[in-house]
Design a protein around this motif. Structure first.
Motif, PDB file in Angstrom:
ATOM      1  N   ARG A  63      36.767 -85.358   0.211  1.00 17.71           N
ATOM      2  CA  ARG A  63      35.788 -84.612  -0.678  1.00 17.71           C
ATOM      3  C   ARG A  63      35.975 -82.973  -0.289  1.00 17.71           C
ATOM      4  O   ARG A  63      36.274 -82.113  -1.299  1.00 17.71           O
ATOM      5  CB  ARG A  63      34.219 -84.897  -0.536  1.00 17.71           C
ATOM      6  N   THR A  67      37.844 -79.981  -2.555  1.00 16.87           N
ATOM      7  CA  THR A  67      37.191 -78.884  -2.828  1.00 16.87           C
ATOM      8  C   THR A  67      38.086 -77.661  -2.131  1.00 16.87           C
ATOM      9  O   THR A  67      38.044 -76.696  -2.863  1.00 16.87           O
ATOM     10  CB  THR A  67      35.826 -78.802  -2.334  1.00 16.87           C
ATOM     11  N   ALA A  72      35.583 -75.411  -5.659  1.00 15.76           N
ATOM     12  CA  ALA A  72      34.598 -76.339  -5.530  1.00 15.76           C
ATOM     13  C   ALA A  72      34.163 -77.116  -6.730  1.00 15.76           C
ATOM     14  O   ALA A  72      33.958 -78.403  -6.851  1.00 15.76           O
ATOM     15  CB  ALA A  72      33.160 -75.426  -5.094  1.00 15.76           C
ATOM     16  N   ASP A  73      34.455 -76.729  -7.936  1.00 22.62           N
ATOM     17  CA  ASP A  73      33.946 -77.334  -9.078  1.00 22.62           C
ATOM     18  C   ASP A  73      35.008 -78.385  -9.331  1.00 22.62           C
ATOM     19  O   ASP A  73      34.732 -79.497  -9.617  1.00 22.62           O
ATOM     20  CB  ASP A  73      33.951 -75.976 -10.399  1.00 22.62           C
ATOM     21  N   GLY A  75      37.151 -79.888  -7.389  1.00 21.70           N
ATOM     22  CA  GLY A  75      37.274 -80.651  -6.560  1.00 21.70           C
ATOM     23  C   GLY A  75      36.132 -81.548  -6.336  1.00 21.70           C
ATOM     24  O   GLY A  75      36.377 -83.037  -6.257  1.00 21.70           O
ATOM     25  N   SER A  76      34.919 -81.176  -6.538  1.00 19.51           N
ATOM     26  CA  SER A  76      33.816 -82.033  -6.635  1.00 19.51           C
ATOM     27  C   SER A  76      33.877 -82.987  -7.964  1.00 19.51           C
ATOM     28  O   SER A  76      33.572 -84.265  -7.785  1.00 19.51           O
ATOM     29  CB  SER A  76      32.563 -81.161  -6.968  1.00 19.51           C
TER      30      SER A  76
END
Length: 349
Positions: A63, A67, A72-73, A75-76
């Protein structure tokens, strides 16, 4: 009559309610499907990047990798899709090229199935096995040391002693997965070399009284002797002539190899007296192994060397990179004097 009208009205109203609720449910399902589809089919908008997942990466480390590399967006999003079903981080071990426009669902599927992107491994100017190891593993997970250990483990059983190991590989551009195991890497590279040595080429070598490894040794001297590809067949035949006559090869590149300095421009008596089995001024026959890793075209230059009677060669005094050839020693001495005079004139010591 009033009761019948009332029941009839209630029936119509109930039917409308069912239809209304059906439409609402369909709208909710449609909206959910749209939102879910939009989420999973979202396209990556970042720059092209490589995602590396080392052996032993945990779920949460994956995880963090996602990210970190994708943002962040995104990858999540990829992580959530990946984790939704059959999430096994061990299967994700590898390297993945992520390009702009790749869908989140497809990235997650690749991680789930371990569908890596191939990495290029190339080298075209390696002298030693150590240099091969460094260049072939430069963009792979395994280290040069692991590659060399695999060579020591595998190549002796394939007929290569330590000195002959450079003959097990051919310079080229290859593709491997980043996570390839060192032993598999060595076996595949050896397989490409073995593919080169067709029965026809082996027979040509045999007709010369040479093994494929010995052809590679001659070719390595030829490559170090001249950078001119059109001259290599002529140089190869010269050394083959010397071998046939039982003469010492007296090849300057083998002296440079024995000294451990390929940059030497002028061979002196001090160099010629270097005690080494690779010094062909001191020892007759071929050195123990190749003095560099040779190109397949040079191997063919040896196998197809045109016949001539020359036994001597000396660099041309014009420093063009070509050589003057001679059948007799007197002519060779004249050629050598001209070259030595030019070295002196240019102050090359």
């Amino acid at each position: 009559m009033a009761d019948k009208k009332t029941n009839k009205g209630k029936g119509k109203k109930s039917g409308r309610n069912v239809l209304l609720w059906s439409c609402v449910v369909l709208m909710i399902i449609g909206s959910a499907a749209y939102i879910c589809g939009s989420y999973m089919l979202h396209r990556y908008r970042g720059a092209e990047t490589w995602l590396y997942v080392p052996q032993g990466t945990t779920e949460y480390q994956l995880r963090d990798l996602l990210t970190s590399r994708l943002g962040a967006d995104e990858g999540s999003r990829v992580y959530n899709i990946w984790k939704f079903r059959e999430a096994d981080p061990d299967k994700a071990h590898g390297a993945y090229l992520i390009k702009p426009g790749d869908r989140s669902l497809n990235i997650a599927r690749r991680l789930r199935s371990g569908l890596q992107s191939p990495k290029r491994a190339m080298w075209h100017d390696a002298r030693t096995l150590r240099q091969v190891a460094e260049r072939v593993t430069a963009d792979l997970e395994c280290t040069p040391e692991q590659f060399l250990m695999a060579c020591d483990s595998i190549l002796p059983a394939e007929g290569f002693d330590k000195a002959e190991m450079p003959a097990a590989f051919l310079p080229d551009t290859y593709e491997f997965y980043w996570s390839v195991k060192p032993a598999d890497l060595v076996r595949r590279l050896l397989g490409y070399r073995n593919d080169f040595w067709t029965p026809e080429r082996v027979e040509k070598a045999s007709d010369m009284g040479l093994t494929p490894v010995q052809v590679a040794i001659v070719a390595s001297i030829v490559e170090e002797e001249t950078a001119k590809s059109d001259e290599r067949p002529l140089v190869a035949r010269l050394y083959l002539n010397r071998l046939e006559k039982g003469m010492k090869l007296q090849a300057d590149p083998t002296v440079k190899f024995a000294v451990g300095d390929a940059s030497i421009r002028r061979i002196t008596s001090r160099h010629l007296s270097t005690p080494s089995p690779y010094n062909t001024y001191l020892h007759a026959g071929l050195p123990p192994g190749p003095i560099r890793v040779v190109d397949r075209r040079t191997l063919d230059a040896v196998l197809n060397a045109p016949h001539h009677d020359n036994l001597y060669m000396c660099a041309k005094e014009d420093f063009s990179g070509y050589h003057n050839f001679a059948k007799d020693y007197a002519t060779h001495q004249a050629n050598a004097r001209r070259y030595q005079a030019e070295l002196n004139r240019r102050g090359i010591r």
